[in-house]
Design a protein around this motif. Structure first.
Motif, PDB file in Angstrom:
ATOM      1  N   VAL A 146       0.831  -1.207   0.000  1.00 60.73           N
ATOM      2  CA  VAL A 146       0.000   0.000   0.000  1.00 60.73           C
ATOM      3  C   VAL A 146       0.865   1.257   0.000  1.00 60.73           C
ATOM      4  O   VAL A 146       0.405   2.326  -0.410  1.00 60.73           O
ATOM      5  N   GLN A 147       2.120   1.134   0.438  1.00 60.59           N
ATOM      6  CA  GLN A 147       3.034   2.274   0.452  1.00 60.59           C
ATOM      7  C   GLN A 147       3.824   2.392  -0.852  1.00 60.59           C
ATOM      8  O   GLN A 147       4.654   3.293  -0.986  1.00 60.59           O
ATOM      9  N   CYS A 148       3.561   1.494  -1.806  1.00 55.14           N
ATOM     10  CA  CYS A 148       4.301   1.483  -3.068  1.00 55.14           C
ATOM     11  C   CYS A 148       3.426   1.970  -4.216  1.00 55.14           C
ATOM     12  O   CYS A 148       2.284   1.532  -4.359  1.00 55.14           O
ATOM     13  N   THR A 149       3.961   2.855  -5.030  1.00 57.50           N
ATOM     14  CA  THR A 149       3.271   3.376  -6.204  1.00 57.50           C
ATOM     15  C   THR A 149       4.038   2.967  -7.448  1.00 57.50           C
ATOM     16  O   THR A 149       5.255   3.192  -7.544  1.00 57.50           O
ATOM     17  N   LEU A 150       3.356   2.345  -8.392  1.00 56.48           N
ATOM     18  CA  LEU A 150       3.985   1.928  -9.641  1.00 56.48           C
ATOM     19  C   LEU A 150       4.083   3.115 -10.596  1.00 56.48           C
ATOM     20  O   LEU A 150       3.114   3.849 -10.786  1.00 56.48           O
ATOM     21  N   THR A 151       5.257   3.289 -11.191  1.00 56.81           N
ATOM     22  CA  THR A 151       5.500   4.458 -12.043  1.00 56.81           C
ATOM     23  C   THR A 151       5.302   4.164 -13.525  1.00 56.81           C
ATOM     24  O   THR A 151       5.070   5.079 -14.312  1.00 56.81           O
ATOM     25  N   GLY A 152       5.455   2.896 -13.922  1.00 59.08           N
ATOM     26  CA  GLY A 152       5.435   2.562 -15.338  1.00 59.08           C
ATOM     27  C   GLY A 152       6.780   2.755 -16.006  1.00 59.08           C
ATOM     28  O   GLY A 152       6.939   2.488 -17.194  1.00 59.08           O
ATOM     29  N   ASN A 153       7.784   3.209 -15.250  1.00 57.89           N
ATOM     30  CA  ASN A 153       9.137   3.426 -15.763  1.00 57.89           C
ATOM     31  C   ASN A 153       9.967   2.186 -15.465  1.00 57.89           C
ATOM     32  O   ASN A 153      10.123   1.794 -14.313  1.00 57.89           O
ATOM     33  N   LEU A 154      10.514   1.539 -16.487  1.00 59.45           N
ATOM     34  CA  LEU A 154      11.253   0.299 -16.292  1.00 59.45           C
ATOM     35  C   LEU A 154      12.510   0.504 -15.461  1.00 59.45           C
ATOM     36  O   LEU A 154      12.918  -0.397 -14.710  1.00 59.45           O
ATOM     37  N   ALA A 155      13.152   1.658 -15.599  1.00 54.92           N
ATOM     38  CA  ALA A 155      14.386   1.909 -14.857  1.00 54.92           C
ATOM     39  C   ALA A 155      14.115   2.233 -13.394  1.00 54.92           C
ATOM     40  O   ALA A 155      14.893   1.864 -12.514  1.00 54.92           O
ATOM     41  N   TYR A 156      13.006   2.942 -13.132  1.00 54.08           N
ATOM     42  CA  TYR A 156      12.631   3.320 -11.762  1.00 54.08           C
ATOM     43  C   TYR A 156      11.158   2.963 -11.570  1.00 54.08           C
ATOM     44  O   TYR A 156      10.282   3.814 -11.667  1.00 54.08           O
ATOM     45  N   PRO A 157      10.873   1.680 -11.312  1.00 55.50           N
ATOM     46  CA  PRO A 157       9.492   1.197 -11.380  1.00 55.50           C
ATOM     47  C   PRO A 157       8.605   1.520 -10.188  1.00 55.50           C
ATOM     48  O   PRO A 157       7.379   1.429 -10.304  1.00 55.50           O
ATOM     49  N   VAL A 158       9.189   1.901  -9.046  1.00 54.92           N
ATOM     50  CA  VAL A 158       8.393   2.029  -7.826  1.00 54.92           C
ATOM     51  C   VAL A 158       8.791   3.278  -7.038  1.00 54.92           C
ATOM     52  O   VAL A 158       9.969   3.605  -6.924  1.00 54.92           O
ATOM     53  N   VAL A 159       7.775   3.958  -6.510  1.00 61.11           N
ATOM     54  CA  VAL A 159       7.995   5.001  -5.499  1.00 61.11           C
ATOM     55  C   VAL A 159       7.488   4.448  -4.178  1.00 61.11           C
ATOM     56  O   VAL A 159       6.313   4.072  -4.069  1.00 61.11           O
TER      57      VAL A 159
END
Length: 217
Positions: A146-159
């Motif tokens: 729940v604390q993770c946001t998917l970015t869609g960026n393969l190099a930096y996939p998670v905030v």
């Protein structure tokens, strides 16, 4: 020589690692309060994952199925193959996953998130130097989905947003592993999937409601 859990914690982005598992804020779980299952947000929104987490323990058959799968998966054995010295190192590292709590504890959380949350499960790969993808891996730890946001960026996939401090970390692909269930082919959903609980939600709601009706009657 395996890295001690406290040393691993010093390189993690998680506040629970800095506090070594001591939650000093008794209200830190307030945001997990969500609507009842009957008001389940439509697929997909972050609120839906919170609602799914709140729903699954309320239906006995669903809860039993989740428990059985978690118990089975965390009890499975594994073998690390390779040069003797390296194999021993990684065997010890996995045995001390989740900041020393162990592989079973780590897998229990990973499997539960994988089965329950549409976003899937997340694991933090901890290195001595987290900016260097070639640096030695010193630990693995579960990340709260729940604390993770998917970015869609393969190099930096998670905030990842630290629950205690509110600080956000942009995690590179060498810092995080994502385990989605049935990831959507729709690009704008950025690998969000359909968890087992999400797929069985309507049937589980009916079973829960019938059980509640019979009890009240």
């Amino acid at each position: 020589m395996p890295t001690l859990p406290l040393e691993v914690a010093q390189h993690s982005v998680q506040q629970r690692a800095a506090d070594f598992g001591i939650d000093q804020n008794p209200l830190s779980m307030f945001f997990y309060t969500a609507n009842s299952a009957d008001d389940m947000p439509a697929w997909w929104s972050p609120a839906r994952d919170i609602a799914l987490r709140n729903f699954w323990p309320t239906e006995s058959i669903m809860a039993s199925a989740i428990y059985s799968m978690v118990a089975k998966m965390k009890s499975l054995t594994y073998t690390v193959e390779g040069p003797k010295k390296q194999a021993r190192y990684f065997q010890d590292m996995l045995a001390n996953a989740e900041f020393g709590r162990g592989w079973s504890h780590f897998m229990s959380k990973i499997v539960e998130d994988h089965l329950v949350v549409d976003r899937g499960a997340f694991a933090e790969i901890i290195r001595n130097d987290n900016t260097d993808p070639q640096d030695r891996v010193i630990g693995l730890a579960h990340l709260d989905a729940v604390q993770c946001t998917l970015t869609g960026n393969l190099a930096y996939p998670v905030v990842y947003t630290n629950q205690m401090t509110g600080k956000s970390y942009l995690l590179a692909d060498h810092q995080v592993i994502h385990f989605p269930s049935l990831p959507s082919p729709i690009e704008r959903y950025k690998e969000v999937g359909h968890s087992a609980v999400s797929r069985a939600l309507k049937a589980s709601q009916i079973i829960r409601d019938i059980t509640t009706y019979k009890k009240e009657k």
